[in-house]
Design a protein around this motif. Structure first.
Motif, PDB file in Angstrom:
ATOM      1  N   ASN A  56      48.097  38.532  47.367  1.00  0.00           N
ATOM      2  CA  ASN A  56      46.454  38.654  46.946  1.00  0.00           C
ATOM      3  C   ASN A  56      46.137  38.126  45.906  1.00  0.00           C
ATOM      4  OD1 ASN A  56      45.888  40.945  46.144  1.00  0.00           O
ATOM      5  ND2 ASN A  56      47.378  41.589  47.836  1.00  0.00           N
ATOM      6  N   GLY A  57      44.842  37.251  45.758  1.00  0.00           N
ATOM      7  CA  GLY A  57      44.495  37.948  44.257  1.00  0.00           C
ATOM      8  C   GLY A  57      44.698  38.212  43.267  1.00  0.00           C
ATOM      9  N   THR A  58      44.599  39.765  44.061  1.00  0.00           N
ATOM     10  CA  THR A  58      44.612  40.731  43.216  1.00  0.00           C
ATOM     11  C   THR A  58      45.724  41.064  42.191  1.00  0.00           C
ATOM     12  OG1 THR A  58      42.919  42.224  44.536  1.00  0.00           O
ATOM     13  CG2 THR A  58      43.561  43.806  43.701  1.00  0.00           C
ATOM     14  N   THR A  82      31.876  40.617  37.926  1.00  0.00           N
ATOM     15  CA  THR A  82      33.391  39.552  38.217  1.00  0.00           C
ATOM     16  C   THR A  82      33.674  40.564  39.316  1.00  0.00           C
ATOM     17  OG1 THR A  82      35.520  38.567  38.008  1.00  0.00           O
ATOM     18  CG2 THR A  82      34.432  40.870  36.998  1.00  0.00           C
ATOM     19  N   ILE A  83      34.757  40.093  39.505  1.00  0.00           N
ATOM     20  CA  ILE A  83      35.135  41.494  40.754  1.00  0.00           C
ATOM     21  C   ILE A  83      35.696  41.970  40.628  1.00  0.00           C
ATOM     22  CG2 ILE A  83      37.125  40.125  41.987  1.00  0.00           C
ATOM     23  CD1 ILE A  83      37.081  40.393  44.322  1.00  0.00           C
ATOM     24  N   ILE A  84      36.331  43.589  41.038  1.00  0.00           N
ATOM     25  CA  ILE A  84      36.859  45.032  39.769  1.00  0.00           C
ATOM     26  C   ILE A  84      38.523  44.559  39.255  1.00  0.00           C
ATOM     27  CG2 ILE A  84      37.152  45.449  41.919  1.00  0.00           C
ATOM     28  CD1 ILE A  84      36.641  48.071  40.362  1.00  0.00           C
ATOM     29  N   SER A  85      38.827  43.437  40.894  1.00  0.00           N
ATOM     30  CA  SER A  85      40.564  42.736  40.307  1.00  0.00           C
ATOM     31  C   SER A  85      40.487  42.555  38.833  1.00  0.00           C
ATOM     32  CB  SER A  85      40.495  41.615  41.450  1.00  0.00           C
ATOM     33  OG  SER A  85      40.409  42.162  43.207  1.00  0.00           O
ATOM     34  N   CYS A  86      40.431  42.053  38.541  1.00  0.00           N
ATOM     35  CA  CYS A  86      39.614  41.555  37.039  1.00  0.00           C
ATOM     36  C   CYS A  86      40.175  43.211  35.838  1.00  0.00           C
ATOM     37  CB  CYS A  86      38.701  40.734  36.290  1.00  0.00           C
ATOM     38  SG  CYS A  86      38.440  38.593  37.314  1.00  0.00           S
ATOM     39  N   ILE A 127      39.770  34.837  31.306  1.00  0.00           N
ATOM     40  CA  ILE A 127      38.190  33.459  31.533  1.00  0.00           C
ATOM     41  C   ILE A 127      38.579  33.588  33.055  1.00  0.00           C
ATOM     42  CG2 ILE A 127      38.423  31.242  32.433  1.00  0.00           C
ATOM     43  CD1 ILE A 127      39.800  30.470  29.905  1.00  0.00           C
ATOM     44  N   VAL A 128      37.089  33.768  33.630  1.00  0.00           N
ATOM     45  CA  VAL A 128      37.243  34.030  35.596  1.00  0.00           C
ATOM     46  C   VAL A 128      36.472  32.822  35.985  1.00  0.00           C
ATOM     47  CG1 VAL A 128      36.599  35.444  37.166  1.00  0.00           C
ATOM     48  CG2 VAL A 128      36.770  36.410  34.705  1.00  0.00           C
ATOM     49  N   HIS A 129      36.068  31.915  36.175  1.00  0.00           N
ATOM     50  CA  HIS A 129      35.708  30.601  36.751  1.00  0.00           C
ATOM     51  C   HIS A 129      35.144  31.040  38.228  1.00  0.00           C
ATOM     52  CE1 HIS A 129      37.448  27.993  34.174  1.00  0.00           C
ATOM     53  NE2 HIS A 129      39.538  27.919  34.523  1.00  0.00           N
ATOM     54  N   LEU A 130      33.569  31.428  37.761  1.00  0.00           N
ATOM     55  CA  LEU A 130      32.692  31.553  39.165  1.00  0.00           C
ATOM     56  C   LEU A 130      31.970  30.436  39.924  1.00  0.00           C
ATOM     57  CD1 LEU A 130      31.598  35.397  37.970  1.00  0.00           C
ATOM     58  CD2 LEU A 130      33.922  34.649  38.972  1.00  0.00           C
ATOM     59  N   TYR A 131      31.475  30.769  41.711  1.00  0.00           N
ATOM     60  CA  TYR A 131      31.248  30.534  41.995  1.00  0.00           C
ATOM     61  C   TYR A 131      30.611  29.124  42.093  1.00  0.00           C
ATOM     62  CZ  TYR A 131      29.530  35.328  42.912  1.00  0.00           C
ATOM     63  OH  TYR A 131      29.139  36.161  42.995  1.00  0.00           O
ATOM     64  N   ALA A 155      41.795  31.704  38.825  1.00  0.00           N
ATOM     65  CA  ALA A 155      41.149  30.759  38.918  1.00  0.00           C
ATOM     66  C   ALA A 155      40.927  30.659  40.740  1.00  0.00           C
ATOM     67  CB  ALA A 155      42.103  28.833  38.792  1.00  0.00           C
ATOM     68  N   ALA A 156      40.867  31.757  40.928  1.00  0.00           N
ATOM     69  CA  ALA A 156      41.105  31.950  42.310  1.00  0.00           C
ATOM     70  C   ALA A 156      39.980  31.564  43.774  1.00  0.00           C
ATOM     71  CB  ALA A 156      39.909  34.001  41.940  1.00  0.00           C
ATOM     72  N   GLU A 157      38.450  31.023  42.450  1.00  0.00           N
ATOM     73  CA  GLU A 157      37.241  30.121  43.822  1.00  0.00           C
ATOM     74  C   GLU A 157      38.067  28.981  42.631  1.00  0.00           C
ATOM     75  OE1 GLU A 157      33.894  32.407  42.185  1.00  0.00           O
ATOM     76  OE2 GLU A 157      34.468  34.593  43.014  1.00  0.00           O
ATOM     77  N   MET A 158      38.628  28.461  42.694  1.00  0.00           N
ATOM     78  CA  MET A 158      38.726  27.658  41.299  1.00  0.00           C
ATOM     79  C   MET A 158      39.223  26.444  42.522  1.00  0.00           C
ATOM     80  SD  MET A 158      36.022  27.054  39.563  1.00  0.00           S
ATOM     81  CE  MET A 158      34.925  28.281  40.106  1.00  0.00           C
ATOM     82  N   ASN A 182      37.889  33.242  52.362  1.00  0.00           N
ATOM     83  CA  ASN A 182      36.456  32.256  52.110  1.00  0.00           C
ATOM     84  C   ASN A 182      37.042  31.398  50.447  1.00  0.00           C
ATOM     85  OD1 ASN A 182      36.925  34.106  49.901  1.00  0.00           O
ATOM     86  ND2 ASN A 182      34.935  34.889  49.545  1.00  0.00           N
ATOM     87  N   LYS A 183      38.094  30.837  50.540  1.00  0.00           N
ATOM     88  CA  LYS A 183      38.846  29.968  49.908  1.00  0.00           C
ATOM     89  C   LYS A 183      38.591  28.730  49.825  1.00  0.00           C
ATOM     90  CE  LYS A 183      38.441  33.935  46.158  1.00  0.00           C
ATOM     91  NZ  LYS A 183      38.026  34.876  47.464  1.00  0.00           N
ATOM     92  N   HIS A 184      38.689  27.373  49.115  1.00  0.00           N
ATOM     93  CA  HIS A 184      38.656  26.403  49.145  1.00  0.00           C
ATOM     94  C   HIS A 184      39.617  26.304  50.217  1.00  0.00           C
ATOM     95  CE1 HIS A 184      35.334  25.829  47.749  1.00  0.00           C
ATOM     96  NE2 HIS A 184      35.472  24.677  46.951  1.00  0.00           N
TER      97      HIS A 184
HETATM   98  C1  LIG Z   1      37.391  35.585  40.791  1.00  0.00           C
HETATM   99  C2  LIG Z   1      38.317  36.182  41.880  1.00  0.00           C
HETATM  100  N1  LIG Z   1      39.253  36.717  41.581  1.00  0.00           N
HETATM  101  C3  LIG Z   1      40.536  37.486  42.419  1.00  0.00           C
HETATM  102  C4  LIG Z   1      39.619  37.837  43.362  1.00  0.00           C
HETATM  103  C5  LIG Z   1      41.016  38.553  44.594  1.00  0.00           C
HETATM  104  O1  LIG Z   1      41.758  37.630  45.524  1.00  0.00           O
HETATM  105  P1  LIG Z   1      42.353  38.596  46.888  1.00  0.00           P
HETATM  106  O2  LIG Z   1      40.557  38.687  47.290  1.00  0.00           O
HETATM  107  O3  LIG Z   1      42.495  38.106  47.136  1.00  0.00           O
HETATM  108  O4  LIG Z   1      42.636  39.699  46.057  1.00  0.00           O
HETATM  109  C6  LIG Z   1      38.736  37.324  44.201  1.00  0.00           C
HETATM  110  C7  LIG Z   1      38.478  36.770  45.155  1.00  0.00           C
HETATM  111  O5  LIG Z   1      37.144  36.771  45.557  1.00  0.00           O
HETATM  112  C8  LIG Z   1      37.801  36.404  43.035  1.00  0.00           C
HETATM  113  O6  LIG Z   1      37.069  36.053  43.366  1.00  0.00           O
END
Ligand SMILES: Cc1ncc(COP(=O)(O)O)c(C=O)c1O
Length: 374
Positions: A56-58, A82-86, A127-131, A155-158, A182-184
């Motif tokens: 996953n992206g996390t 941002t999302i807590i994953s970062c 860097i976190v690109h958002l929305y 670049a999770a959302e990009m 919910n990603k492209h």
């Molecule tokens: C900017 C950003 N980074 C990281 C993630 C984490 O990705 P994942 O949900 O696949 O763990 C997301 C998920 O929506 C996100 O929007």
């Protein structure tokens, strides 16, 4: 009347065909051939030499941070909004997230604040690109060079977005993607780390797979995780990737429609259609309540749910996360724009499967609810 979900993916391309191939051949684990193919094709779309698919992206962020050697006491600059994953990727290795506020209109990190947050302990900028709109990358590239900092690009959302014509996912030392539905493009769950550095790529492969010692199986010198990505996920990913351009066009059409229909609503801030470096790809269609509106996002979302419209709140700031407050992080820190976005922002149905009729209903109901709360 049917409830309109906030997101529904489109899976009517070659997904079934490739999934059937997995089942017919028995290749369903991470050892299957689609994994490498997906890694190669995905990394190629963002002009990177290596792609390492993870669960996953996390996980992608965790692998990226660890591969760069970020550790105890290091500081990593990132947005609070941002999302807590970062932040988690950083705190898990004992390093410290150092936060910056958001730009009120792009909802991305305020690049002008970054330099003021650099200290002798700063190791990297995230860097976190958002929305749907990218961060102003050039300014950050300059800072990274000037202060010799590592650069992680989330670049999770990009997917499919560019910054000044260059793909998002191609900047800095290492970039990460998520393939959540919910990603492209989606693989159900999934993520990827991409880089041009061969030794970093090798390190990521190890970290994804329990840090097995090369050639000596079941002997380990480091603690890691199992973040492997399956052939089934890759099958879906390959089919999705074939349609990325089509999906971007569709998302932009949706963005245009919503913008035209909603722009006259008083006190509702819409996403910026473009900046001088990018055209919005509307990861999701976010809206922000204006200052005149007394209600917060959760009340408006509740009223919309009663009207059969699914929504999702914006992210909650890192400096306001209970888990980090308990750890005495970010004490007395305040990021006013980020706090505002977290309380007043939410997104409306904007998944790829959304129909014109559903969008029309979303517009009618949103107008109704906004009139109701005024
Ligand atoms: C900017 C950003 N980074 C990281 C993630 C984490 O990705 P994942 O949900 O696949 O763990 C997301 C998920 O929506 C996100 O929007």
């Amino acid at each position: 009347m049917d409830f309109i979900p906030v997101n529904e993916p489109v899976l009517n391309g070659n997904e079934k065909k490739y999934l059937n191939a997995c089942i017919d051949t028995g290749w369903i684990s991470s050892e299957g051939p689609f994994v490498t193919e997906f890694e190669q094709k995905m990394s190629k779309t963002v002009h990177r030499k290596y792609g390492i698919a993870v669960s996953n992206g996390t996980a992608a962020l965790e692998v990226a941070v660890q591969a760069l050697g970020i550790s105890e006491g290091d500081e990593v600059i990132m947005p609070s909004f941002t999302i807590i994953s970062c932040a988690m990727a950083v705190t898990k290795v004992g390093a410290v997230p150092v936060l910056v506020d958001s730009d009120f209109y792009t909802w991305n990190m305020n690049v002008d604040e970054i330099e003021t947050r650099i200290t002798s302990r700063t190791k990297a900028i995230m860097i976190v690109h958002l929305y749907g709109l990218p961060v102003e990358v050039d300014k950050i590239l300059e800072l990274a060079k000037k202060y010799q900092l590592k650069l992680i690009e989330d670049a999770a959302e990009m997917h499919g977005q560019t910054y000044n014509g260059k793909p998002c996912g191609s900047f800095g030392d290492i970039s990460t993607f998520s393939f959540y539905p919910n990603k492209h493009i989606t693989t159900g769950e999934g993520g990827m780390v991409v880089t041009d550095d061969e030794s970093l790529a090798e390190r990521c492969r190890l970290l994804r797979n329990l840090c097995f010692k090369k050639n000596i199986r079941y002997v380990h010198e480091e603690i890691s995780s199992n973040f492997r990505f399956t052939n089934l996920q890759a099958a879906v990913g390959l089919a999705q990737l074939e349609r990325l351009e089509e999906f971007i066009i569709r998302k932009r059409q949706m963005g245009k429609y919503y913008t035209e229909q909603l722009r006259d609503i008083q006190d509702l801030i819409l996403p910026i259609e473009h900046t001088n470096y990018a055209v919005n790809i509307y990861w999701v269609f976010g809206v922000v309540l204006g200052e005149e509106v007394q209600a917060d996002n959760r009340l408006v979302q509740k009223l919309l749910a009663e009207e059969g419209i699914g929504t999702r709140t914006f992210f909650w700031c890192m400096h306001e996360q209970p888990v980090y407050q308990k750890q005495k992080l970010f004490i007395n820190e305040s990021y006013p724009n980020a706090e505002y976005l977290a309380r007043k922002g939410f997104y409306i149905p904007s998944g790829l499967a959304l129909t014109k009729e559903q969008m029309e209903r979303v517009v009618i109901k949103l107008k109704k609810v906004m009139a109701q709360i005024r």
